[in-house]
Write a protein that holds these residues in place. Structure first.
Motif, PDB file in Angstrom:
ATOM      1  N   TRP A   1     -60.035  99.941 111.057  1.00 50.68           N
ATOM      2  CA  TRP A   1     -58.922  99.029 110.730  1.00 50.68           C
ATOM      3  C   TRP A   1     -59.070  97.714 111.496  1.00 50.68           C
ATOM      4  O   TRP A   1     -58.757  96.640 110.972  1.00 50.68           O
ATOM      5  CB  TRP A   1     -57.578  99.693 110.999  1.00 50.68           C
ATOM      6  N   ALA A   2     -59.568  97.789 112.744  1.00 50.86           N
ATOM      7  CA  ALA A   2     -59.807  96.566 113.511  1.00 50.86           C
ATOM      8  C   ALA A   2     -60.866  95.718 112.822  1.00 50.86           C
ATOM      9  O   ALA A   2     -60.762  94.494 112.753  1.00 50.86           O
ATOM     10  CB  ALA A   2     -60.240  96.906 114.927  1.00 50.86           C
ATOM     11  N   LEU A   3     -61.878  96.381 112.301  1.00 48.18           N
ATOM     12  CA  LEU A   3     -62.927  95.659 111.581  1.00 48.18           C
ATOM     13  C   LEU A   3     -62.346  95.006 110.328  1.00 48.18           C
ATOM     14  O   LEU A   3     -62.612  93.845 110.019  1.00 48.18           O
ATOM     15  CB  LEU A   3     -64.035  96.648 111.221  1.00 48.18           C
ATOM     16  N   TRP A   4     -61.524  95.777 109.618  1.00 45.58           N
ATOM     17  CA  TRP A   4     -60.960  95.304 108.349  1.00 45.58           C
ATOM     18  C   TRP A   4     -60.103  94.059 108.557  1.00 45.58           C
ATOM     19  O   TRP A   4     -60.192  93.094 107.823  1.00 45.58           O
ATOM     20  CB  TRP A   4     -60.123  96.408 107.698  1.00 45.58           C
ATOM     21  N   THR A   5     -59.240  94.118 109.566  1.00 47.62           N
ATOM     22  CA  THR A   5     -58.328  92.992 109.770  1.00 47.62           C
ATOM     23  C   THR A   5     -58.943  91.961 110.714  1.00 47.62           C
ATOM     24  O   THR A   5     -58.786  90.766 110.508  1.00 47.62           O
ATOM     25  CB  THR A   5     -56.998  93.480 110.364  1.00 47.62           C
ATOM     26  N   GLY A   6     -59.677  92.448 111.742  1.00 47.43           N
ATOM     27  CA  GLY A   6     -60.264  91.521 112.709  1.00 47.43           C
ATOM     28  C   GLY A   6     -61.286  90.606 112.058  1.00 47.43           C
ATOM     29  O   GLY A   6     -61.406  89.438 112.431  1.00 47.43           O
ATOM     30  N   SER A   7     -61.993  91.116 111.051  1.00 48.07           N
ATOM     31  CA  SER A   7     -62.977  90.265 110.389  1.00 48.07           C
ATOM     32  C   SER A   7     -62.287  89.096 109.705  1.00 48.07           C
ATOM     33  O   SER A   7     -62.826  87.992 109.652  1.00 48.07           O
ATOM     34  CB  SER A   7     -63.812  91.077 109.403  1.00 48.07           C
ATOM     35  N   GLY A   8     -61.058  89.328 109.206  1.00 47.45           N
ATOM     36  CA  GLY A   8     -60.305  88.233 108.592  1.00 47.45           C
ATOM     37  C   GLY A   8     -59.991  87.145 109.611  1.00 47.45           C
ATOM     38  O   GLY A   8     -60.130  85.952 109.338  1.00 47.45           O
ATOM     39  N   THR A   9     -59.593  87.584 110.801  1.00 51.30           N
ATOM     40  CA  THR A   9     -59.305  86.643 111.879  1.00 51.30           C
ATOM     41  C   THR A   9     -60.549  85.855 112.234  1.00 51.30           C
ATOM     42  O   THR A   9     -60.524  84.624 112.354  1.00 51.30           O
ATOM     43  CB  THR A   9     -58.872  87.419 113.139  1.00 51.30           C
ATOM     44  N   LEU A  10     -61.638  86.588 112.372  1.00 53.32           N
ATOM     45  CA  LEU A  10     -62.904  85.973 112.751  1.00 53.32           C
ATOM     46  C   LEU A  10     -63.297  84.906 111.731  1.00 53.32           C
ATOM     47  O   LEU A  10     -63.638  83.780 112.092  1.00 53.32           O
ATOM     48  CB  LEU A  10     -63.967  87.073 112.823  1.00 53.32           C
ATOM     49  N   ILE A  11     -63.205  85.278 110.454  1.00 58.60           N
ATOM     50  CA  ILE A  11     -63.589  84.345 109.398  1.00 58.60           C
ATOM     51  C   ILE A  11     -62.718  83.096 109.449  1.00 58.60           C
ATOM     52  O   ILE A  11     -63.214  81.976 109.363  1.00 58.60           O
ATOM     53  CB  ILE A  11     -63.435  85.021 108.012  1.00 58.60           C
ATOM     54  N   SER A  12     -61.403  83.294 109.629  1.00 59.48           N
ATOM     55  CA  SER A  12     -60.525  82.125 109.605  1.00 59.48           C
ATOM     56  C   SER A  12     -60.785  81.221 110.812  1.00 59.48           C
ATOM     57  O   SER A  12     -60.362  80.066 110.826  1.00 59.48           O
ATOM     58  CB  SER A  12     -59.054  82.541 109.510  1.00 59.48           C
ATOM     59  N   ARG A  13     -61.470  81.745 111.852  1.00 55.03           N
ATOM     60  CA  ARG A  13     -61.786  80.908 113.018  1.00 55.03           C
ATOM     61  C   ARG A  13     -63.127  80.211 112.886  1.00 55.03           C
ATOM     62  O   ARG A  13     -63.276  79.060 113.274  1.00 55.03           O
ATOM     63  CB  ARG A  13     -61.859  81.755 114.289  1.00 55.03           C
ATOM     64  N   ILE A  14     -64.153  80.936 112.379  1.00 60.16           N
ATOM     65  CA  ILE A  14     -65.493  80.343 112.435  1.00 60.16           C
ATOM     66  C   ILE A  14     -65.872  79.572 111.180  1.00 60.16           C
ATOM     67  O   ILE A  14     -66.742  78.724 111.233  1.00 60.16           O
ATOM     68  CB  ILE A  14     -66.588  81.396 112.739  1.00 60.16           C
ATOM     69  N   VAL A  15     -65.212  79.868 110.056  1.00 55.94           N
ATOM     70  CA  VAL A  15     -65.595  79.166 108.835  1.00 55.94           C
ATOM     71  C   VAL A  15     -64.877  77.824 108.793  1.00 55.94           C
ATOM     72  O   VAL A  15     -63.670  77.768 108.985  1.00 55.94           O
ATOM     73  CB  VAL A  15     -65.234  80.015 107.603  1.00 55.94           C
ATOM     74  N   PRO A  16     -65.613  76.735 108.575  1.00 52.46           N
ATOM     75  CA  PRO A  16     -64.962  75.422 108.524  1.00 52.46           C
ATOM     76  C   PRO A  16     -63.941  75.341 107.397  1.00 52.46           C
ATOM     77  O   PRO A  16     -64.063  76.055 106.393  1.00 52.46           O
ATOM     78  CB  PRO A  16     -66.114  74.451 108.278  1.00 52.46           C
ATOM     79  N   ALA A  17     -62.970  74.473 107.607  1.00 50.81           N
ATOM     80  CA  ALA A  17     -61.838  74.385 106.685  1.00 50.81           C
ATOM     81  C   ALA A  17     -62.263  74.266 105.223  1.00 50.81           C
ATOM     82  O   ALA A  17     -61.687  74.892 104.348  1.00 50.81           O
ATOM     83  CB  ALA A  17     -60.946  73.217 107.081  1.00 50.81           C
ATOM     84  N   ALA A  18     -63.318  73.488 104.987  1.00 49.32           N
ATOM     85  CA  ALA A  18     -63.718  73.233 103.608  1.00 49.32           C
ATOM     86  C   ALA A  18     -64.198  74.504 102.905  1.00 49.32           C
ATOM     87  O   ALA A  18     -64.173  74.593 101.680  1.00 49.32           O
ATOM     88  CB  ALA A  18     -64.809  72.176 103.580  1.00 49.32           C
ATOM     89  N   TYR A  19     -64.656  75.495 103.697  1.00 46.75           N
ATOM     90  CA  TYR A  19     -65.186  76.707 103.078  1.00 46.75           C
ATOM     91  C   TYR A  19     -64.254  77.899 103.225  1.00 46.75           C
ATOM     92  O   TYR A  19     -64.629  79.029 102.956  1.00 46.75           O
ATOM     93  CB  TYR A  19     -66.556  77.040 103.669  1.00 46.75           C
ATOM     94  N   GLN A  20     -63.011  77.635 103.701  1.00 44.54           N
ATOM     95  CA  GLN A  20     -62.068  78.725 103.931  1.00 44.54           C
ATOM     96  C   GLN A  20     -61.884  79.602 102.704  1.00 44.54           C
ATOM     97  O   GLN A  20     -61.754  80.809 102.818  1.00 44.54           O
ATOM     98  CB  GLN A  20     -60.710  78.163 104.355  1.00 44.54           C
ATOM     99  N   THR A  21     -61.889  78.982 101.534  1.00 43.80           N
ATOM    100  CA  THR A  21     -61.604  79.769 100.341  1.00 43.80           C
ATOM    101  C   THR A  21     -62.743  80.733 100.013  1.00 43.80           C
ATOM    102  O   THR A  21     -62.566  81.670  99.268  1.00 43.80           O
ATOM    103  CB  THR A  21     -61.326  78.873  99.124  1.00 43.80           C
ATOM    104  N   GLN A  22     -63.926  80.490 100.580  1.00 38.71           N
ATOM    105  CA  GLN A  22     -65.022  81.441 100.379  1.00 38.71           C
ATOM    106  C   GLN A  22     -64.994  82.543 101.437  1.00 38.71           C
ATOM    107  O   GLN A  22     -65.749  83.491 101.370  1.00 38.71           O
ATOM    108  CB  GLN A  22     -66.381  80.736 100.440  1.00 38.71           C
ATOM    109  N   GLY A  23     -64.135  82.346 102.454  1.00 39.49           N
ATOM    110  CA  GLY A  23     -64.106  83.268 103.587  1.00 39.49           C
ATOM    111  C   GLY A  23     -63.874  84.706 103.189  1.00 39.49           C
ATOM    112  O   GLY A  23     -64.457  85.622 103.771  1.00 39.49           O
TER     113      GLY A  23
END
Lengths: 315, 423
Positions: free
Chosen positions: A258-280
């Motif tokens: 569950w940490a992987l499932w939700t934590g990966s979302g957090t990680l993506i929203s931090r490391i992916v630049p704003a312009a590519y957020q929708t591909q996150g």
């Protein structure tokens, strides 16, 4: 800010504990007895809906909503899941392996469709809102309440864990393993395999139903989209990655998966630049899959494998 | 073995806390954070992706227009995967750890509802949805169970149901039978239509539900016809609707048909036969026109090289803009203040502000000067009612010869008057 993290982690821990309880239920079925239940979400859903129908305040458009106390809902949810499991068990347990999986998967889908269409009882596609949370009036602060609810779910998980540990170490539990390893040999030893399989199936589903009930009384809402087959997949992942046959592994991997499932979302929203957020979102799915595959490649028996010997007498 | 587990656990914890570290260092509230939970993967993924792009465009508009309260706005987007549990977790994270000022999302009502009940309401953070249509939100708001924290930027079913009831009454139909699709859309439509019809002096004599994709609907048609109604209101999709209409007419039912928006299709007319539909009429949401809508269209086309004509795209832009304007109008960043400011940019007679960075900059200047403003966005003039719902203009269509024709428009003002007379 620190309080915010603690507050979020409390919330997160409640969900993990609830999923952990469901995984313990599956572990009894698959890990101990070898029953391929691919319809866990159906029993999870029955527990959830039973809790909602028994405890929610009456509404004119709904048949149920009896407004009963929380604990009655919990017991009722377990009884409902057990009854449904008994019914399903009588019909399907003569099936083995893949066939049982297909049958239980089908049943879970049927249950979801019933929840979607039986408007008078389940609220149909709109679901049911305002499901009471136990003792909610005593807490004014949502964080304090979540801490309380975490204590409640941890207590429930502890009871289920201790109970199951004792059961699988009892003679009854050893028969389950005998059936899993070689059913014919177990029968040859005079064990009624069908009865043991039935009992393990019903008990496992009862525990899953408890998890569903705890979930809705925490979230306060139940709807048919909470019970899609993805939940079955997630709970199976928790069990397999943790190591089937081991209750501690099941609990630990509820946390990790569950940490992987939700934590990966957090990680993506931090490391992916704003312009590519929708591909996150897509990257997140890939990441989850990758970690799971790697775990299984390097730890095929799960993070904590099954103990080879469980009997007190055999050590 | 054990070490590996603790290491991986530690890593995960560190990852989830990572976000907190830089934020602690900041003393001021800059940047202002707005969170969104949208389905980027899963079955709604293809729809959700464009909606998320529209949200990003709105954030860019705000930032290029100088930001809010002297701060740039940081947009934090999370994927709910179409799963309620994942969506609720993401919302909780955005509220507790990221401390977002307001939330936007989600698409499915089944995801938005638990976010509202488990996160937005207990934590007191406004939630603005672009796309959740369920009538439950209105009921909950009316019963005071949302504490006013829920808003949505797409017209509810009421708009269609009330407009249909109004024209039905104008045509003098008193006894109306309904055959409707058994989904939250169909049941919601029947409920609102019945309420409006009774207020306007008519009566729904029979409402029959149907399930999709049946070869024949004789049983449903007979049940509705038994009441000998003046008119039949059909809430259906084209294929099933055509099967039903043919059976209705061939069994001698009235040709005074009232049709829902999904039947505004040439397929349906061809399948039934246009000559049987000459006295029928239907309702649809009218698309809003105007310079602010066009400006949004151009901006979206330019930013993403694709047309914004998909579900929820216009509505999501306005959801974020509403949050931005409300934050600018609110005295502080608390959820309560933002919630209370949500209706302050819809002042009648206020200076009209539209879409795009320049318009936003102008809006901020007007707010600073204490002047009233009227936001006219990508979906036209945005007016939240007491339950956080919006209404929209409607149109009445008919069949002329073999083709579809627009009979007339019901403007937003007429719609507002109609709502007042019924509710």
């Amino acid at each position: 800010m620190t309080l915010g993290i603690v507050s979020y982690l409390t919330f997160f821990a409640v969900v993990v504990t609830i999923l952990g309880i469901a995984t313990l239920g599956l572990n009894l079925q698959w890990g101990s007895t070898g029953l391929f239940n691919a319809g866990i979400v159906g029993f999870y859903g029955i527990g959830a809906y039973a809790q909602a129908i028994l405890t929610a305040a009456p509404r004119p458009e709904l048949l149920g909503n009896f407004g009963l106390p929380w604990i009655v809902g919990i017991v009722g949810a377990m009884v409902c899941s057990a009854l449904m499991a008994a019914l399903v068990g009588l019909v399907t347990l003569r099936l083995r392996g893949d066939y049982l999986a297909i049958a239980t998967f089908g049943i879970a889908t049927v249950l979801q469709v019933i929840a979607l269409n039986w408007d008078g009882l389940t609220g149909g596609s709109l679901g049911m809102t305002s499901i009471p949370r136990p003792l909610a009036s005593l807490f004014s602060d949502p964080f304090a309440y979540n801490v309380f609810y975490l204590g409640l779910t941890l207590a429930a998980a502890a009871i289920v864990y201790v109970g199951l540990e004792r059961i699988i170490r009892s003679p009854w539990g050893r028969v389950l393993k005998a059936i899993r390893e070689d059913e014919t040999a177990a029968i040859a030893l005079g064990k009624n395999a069908a009865r043991f399989r039935f009992e393990a199936f019903v008990l496992g589903c009862t525990v899953t139903g408890l998890a569903g009930a705890l979930y809705v009384s925490f979230i306060g809402f139940v709807g048919p989209f909470d019970f899609l087959p993805i939940i079955t997949f997630q709970i199976w992942t928790m069990l397999i990655v943790g190591g089937s046959g081991n209750n501690r592994g099941a609990l630990l991997c509820s946390l990790i998966v569950w940490a992987l499932w939700t934590g990966s979302g957090t990680l993506i929203s931090r490391i992916v630049p704003a312009a590519y957020q929708t591909q996150g979102g897509a990257i997140q799915s890939i990441l989850i899959g990758l970690v799971l595959v790697l775990t299984l490649m390097f730890k095929p028996r799960g993070l904590i494998g099954e103990e080879p010997v469980v009997s007190r007498h055999a050590r | 073995m054990k070490r590996m587990i603790w290491t991986s656990l530690g890593t995960l914890l560190a990852l989830s806390c990572w976000g907190a570290a830089p934020a602690i260092a900041q003393t001021a509230s800059c940047p202002i954070k707005i969170g969104a939970i949208l389905p980027l993967t899963g079955s709604m993924g293809p729809v959700g992706k464009h909606i998320a792009e529209s949200a990003q465009l709105a954030i860019d508009t705000i930032n290029q227009g100088g930001g809010i309260k002297g701060c740039q706005v940081q947009f934090i987007l999370r994927d709910d995967q179409g799963q309620p549990t994942v969506g609720v977790d993401a919302a909780k994270y955005l509220v507790e750890v990221e401390r977002v000022a307001a939330l936007s999302g989600s698409v499915s009502s089944g995801v938005t509802l638990p976010i509202l009940t488990a996160v937005a309401v207990p934590s007191g953070v406004p939630l603005v949805s672009c796309c959740s249509t369920a009538a439950t939100f209105t009921t909950m708001a009316a019963e005071g169970r949302t504490n006013g924290f829920f808003f949505r930027t797409l017209p509810t079913l009421k708009t269609q149901a009330y407009a249909t009831a109004k024209v039905t009454a104008e045509r003098g139909y008193k006894r109306i039978a309904i055959i409707y699709l058994n989904t939250d859309f169909g049941t919601g439509m029947v409920k609102d239509f019945t309420k409006a019809t009774e207020k306007l002096g008519g009566k729904v004599v029979k409402a029959v539900a149907y399930n999709e994709n049946q070869p024949s609907y004789r049983a449903e048609v007979n049940a509705a016809m038994a009441e000998k109604p003046d008119a039949l209101f059909l809430v259906a999709f084209p294929q099933d609707g055509a099967t039903m209409t043919r059976e209705w007419i061939s069994l001698g039912g009235t040709q005074n048909l009232v049709l829902n928006n999904a039947l505004r299709s040439l397929d349906y007319i061809k399948l039934v036969g246009a000559k049987y539909l000459q006295s029928a009429f239907g309702m649809d949401n009218a698309s809003v026109a105007g310079p602010t809508v066009d400006a949004f269209k151009v901006a979206f086309q330019k930013a993403y090289n694709t047309s914004p004509d998909g579900p929820g795209i216009y509505n999501q832009y306005d959801a974020i803009m509403a949050i931005g304007l409300a934050i600018a109008l609110a005295p502080d960043l608390s959820g309560k203040s933002i919630r209370d400011a949500m209706r302050k940019f819809q002042t009648e007679g206020g200076t009209i502000v539209g879409t795009g960075p320049d318009a936003f900059r102008e809006a901020i200047a007007l707010i600073k000067a204490g002047k009233p403003i009227r936001y006219v966005g990508a979906t036209g003039p945005l007016t939240f009612d007491a339950n956080g719902d919006v209404s929209g203009p409607a149109l009445i269509w008919t069949v002329k010869g073999e083709a579809l024709a627009i009979d007339r428009q019901i403007s937003l003002d007429d719609m507002a008057a109609l709502f007042k007379s019924i509710d």
